[in-house]
Design a protein around this motif. Structure first.
Motif, PDB file in Angstrom:
ATOM      1  N   SER A  48       0.868  -1.175   0.000  1.00 44.67           N
ATOM      2  CA  SER A  48       0.000   0.000   0.000  1.00 44.67           C
ATOM      3  C   SER A  48       0.902   1.222   0.000  1.00 44.67           C
ATOM      4  CB  SER A  48      -0.897  -0.023   1.243  1.00 44.67           C
ATOM      5  OG  SER A  48      -1.608   1.194   1.360  1.00 44.67           O
ATOM      6  N   GLY A  49       0.982   1.880  -1.144  1.00 47.96           N
ATOM      7  CA  GLY A  49       1.921   2.995  -1.256  1.00 47.96           C
ATOM      8  C   GLY A  49       3.323   2.490  -0.980  1.00 47.96           C
ATOM      9  N   LEU A  65     -17.338  -7.029  15.709  1.00 50.84           N
ATOM     10  CA  LEU A  65     -16.638  -7.732  14.636  1.00 50.84           C
ATOM     11  C   LEU A  65     -16.701  -6.908  13.351  1.00 50.84           C
ATOM     12  CD1 LEU A  65     -17.677 -11.462  15.101  1.00 50.84           C
ATOM     13  CD2 LEU A  65     -15.518 -10.360  15.684  1.00 50.84           C
ATOM     14  N   ALA A  66     -15.553  -6.653  12.780  1.00 51.15           N
ATOM     15  CA  ALA A  66     -15.475  -5.848  11.554  1.00 51.15           C
ATOM     16  C   ALA A  66     -14.134  -6.115  10.902  1.00 51.15           C
ATOM     17  CB  ALA A  66     -15.622  -4.360  11.878  1.00 51.15           C
ATOM     18  N   GLY A  67     -13.950  -5.587   9.698  1.00 51.79           N
ATOM     19  CA  GLY A  67     -12.648  -5.669   9.066  1.00 51.79           C
ATOM     20  C   GLY A  67     -11.691  -4.687   9.751  1.00 51.79           C
ATOM     21  N   TRP A  68     -10.425  -5.103   9.870  1.00 52.36           N
ATOM     22  CA  TRP A  68      -9.407  -4.234  10.470  1.00 52.36           C
ATOM     23  C   TRP A  68      -8.278  -4.021   9.464  1.00 52.36           C
ATOM     24  CZ3 TRP A  68      -5.392  -6.128  14.589  1.00 52.36           C
ATOM     25  CH2 TRP A  68      -4.516  -5.073  14.913  1.00 52.36           C
ATOM     26  N   PRO A  69      -8.329  -2.896   8.735  1.00 49.87           N
ATOM     27  CA  PRO A  69      -7.206  -2.589   7.841  1.00 49.87           C
ATOM     28  C   PRO A  69      -6.102  -1.894   8.627  1.00 49.87           C
ATOM     29  CG  PRO A  69      -9.049  -1.078   7.439  1.00 49.87           C
ATOM     30  CD  PRO A  69      -9.378  -1.878   8.675  1.00 49.87           C
ATOM     31  N   LEU A  70      -4.940  -2.498   8.668  1.00 49.65           N
ATOM     32  CA  LEU A  70      -3.811  -1.955   9.428  1.00 49.65           C
ATOM     33  C   LEU A  70      -2.708  -1.593   8.454  1.00 49.65           C
ATOM     34  CD1 LEU A  70      -2.097  -1.565  12.063  1.00 49.65           C
ATOM     35  CD2 LEU A  70      -1.475  -3.979  11.813  1.00 49.65           C
ATOM     36  N   ARG A  71      -2.457  -0.306   8.308  1.00 42.49           N
ATOM     37  CA  ARG A  71      -1.416   0.116   7.378  1.00 42.49           C
ATOM     38  C   ARG A  71      -0.173   0.483   8.168  1.00 42.49           C
ATOM     39  NH1 ARG A  71       0.581   4.423   4.684  1.00 42.49           N
ATOM     40  NH2 ARG A  71       1.502   3.831   2.700  1.00 42.49           N
ATOM     41  N   ASP A 165      10.251   5.189  -3.614  1.00 42.93           N
ATOM     42  CA  ASP A 165       9.727   6.388  -4.261  1.00 42.93           C
ATOM     43  C   ASP A 165       8.204   6.399  -4.327  1.00 42.93           C
ATOM     44  OD1 ASP A 165      12.379   6.982  -4.770  1.00 42.93           O
ATOM     45  OD2 ASP A 165      12.355   5.861  -6.652  1.00 42.93           O
ATOM     46  N   ALA A 166       7.558   5.302  -3.908  1.00 47.40           N
ATOM     47  CA  ALA A 166       6.101   5.250  -4.015  1.00 47.40           C
ATOM     48  C   ALA A 166       5.478   6.290  -3.095  1.00 47.40           C
ATOM     49  CB  ALA A 166       5.606   3.862  -3.629  1.00 47.40           C
TER      50      ALA A 166
END
Ligand code: ZN
Length: 241
Positions: A48-49, A65-71, A165-166
């Motif tokens: 991600s980037g 309960l849910a989705g957990w996007p961890l960046r 460089d992203a």
């Protein structure tokens, strides 16, 4: 992104967990464990980037309960991400200090073999300082250790492919849950649509549901599935015949 390798389901530890289903491409990896009471437990690791996005679905997010996007940003030439990947792959406890503020700090923790042998927890924990200091699990995902290990190995594989460089992608990519299995489907994920398959909305299905892998896996194991998922997967199956 041309390489798509799909692993055969394999046996994980003895116990309630069933053989996970996994797939990967150059900068993405995805795996599912089948749990006798918790149902399908997904993990998605992708670029991600200039960092990595780890999505656990479902996870405990502020108690539901849910989705957990961890960046996780890559600010140190991949060192921090590689250390996390190594900890996951080898089943070692690991902590990453995140945000610190007045009177509290946030830590990302990998806690292996907790609460039970063979199960590991990834958690974002907020610790309040002071005599009444509370420890709050703000986000929590439990998965079989074998699935964390695969995620860690793939994290380590993807990190060297990150471009310094992203752009740093301020907001993580949005995902939508696949209607068949609730896997998080990103724009870059391989997904598909079945046309003329009946009254149910079958857009946005992940590739594993479209090609019947999900249904075949579910036939081999006894895991809970809600009525809507079952209806979607049966429609897919009917369309495939
Ligand atoms: Zn699916």
């Amino acid at each position: 992104m041309g390489r798509h390798k799909q692993h055969k389901p394999r046996r994980s530890r003895e116990g309630t967990e069933q053989p996970p289903v996994m797939e990967e491409s150059a900068t993405e990896w995805f795996g599912t464990a089948f749990h006798s009471t918790a149902g399908m437990q997904h993990l998605d690791v992708r670029q991600s980037g200039n960092g990595i996005l780890i999505t656990s679905a479902p996870a405990e997010v502020d108690g539901v309960l849910a989705g957990w996007p961890l960046r996780i940003r890559n600010d140190d030439d991949g060192q921090g991400l590689t250390e996390l990947g190594t900890a996951l792959a080898s089943g070692q406890p690991h902590g990453i200090v995140g945000e610190t503020g007045p009177g509290y700090e946030r830590v990302l923790m990998f806690i292996p073999n907790h609460p039970e042998e063979g199960v590991g927890t990834l958690a974002r924990i907020r610790t309040e300082h002071g005599p009444d200091g509370a420890i709050v699990f703000e986000r929590r995902a439990e998965r079989p250790m074998a699935l964390w290990a695969e995620a860690g190995e793939n994290l380590r594989r993807i990190v060297p492919l990150l471009s310094p460089d992203a752009p740093s992608a301020d907001e993580p990519e949005e995902s939508t849950p696949c209607p068949g299995c609730y896997r998080p489907v990103y724009d870059s994920s391989s997904s598909g649509m079945l046309i003329g398959a009946g009254p149910l909305p079958l857009a946005g299905l992940c590739r594993l549901c479209v090609n019947g892998t999900t249904l075949r896996s579910l036939e081999q194991v006894d895991v809970p599935l809600d009525a809507r998922q079952r209806a979607v997967l049966e429609s897919v199956s009917a369309a495939l015949v």
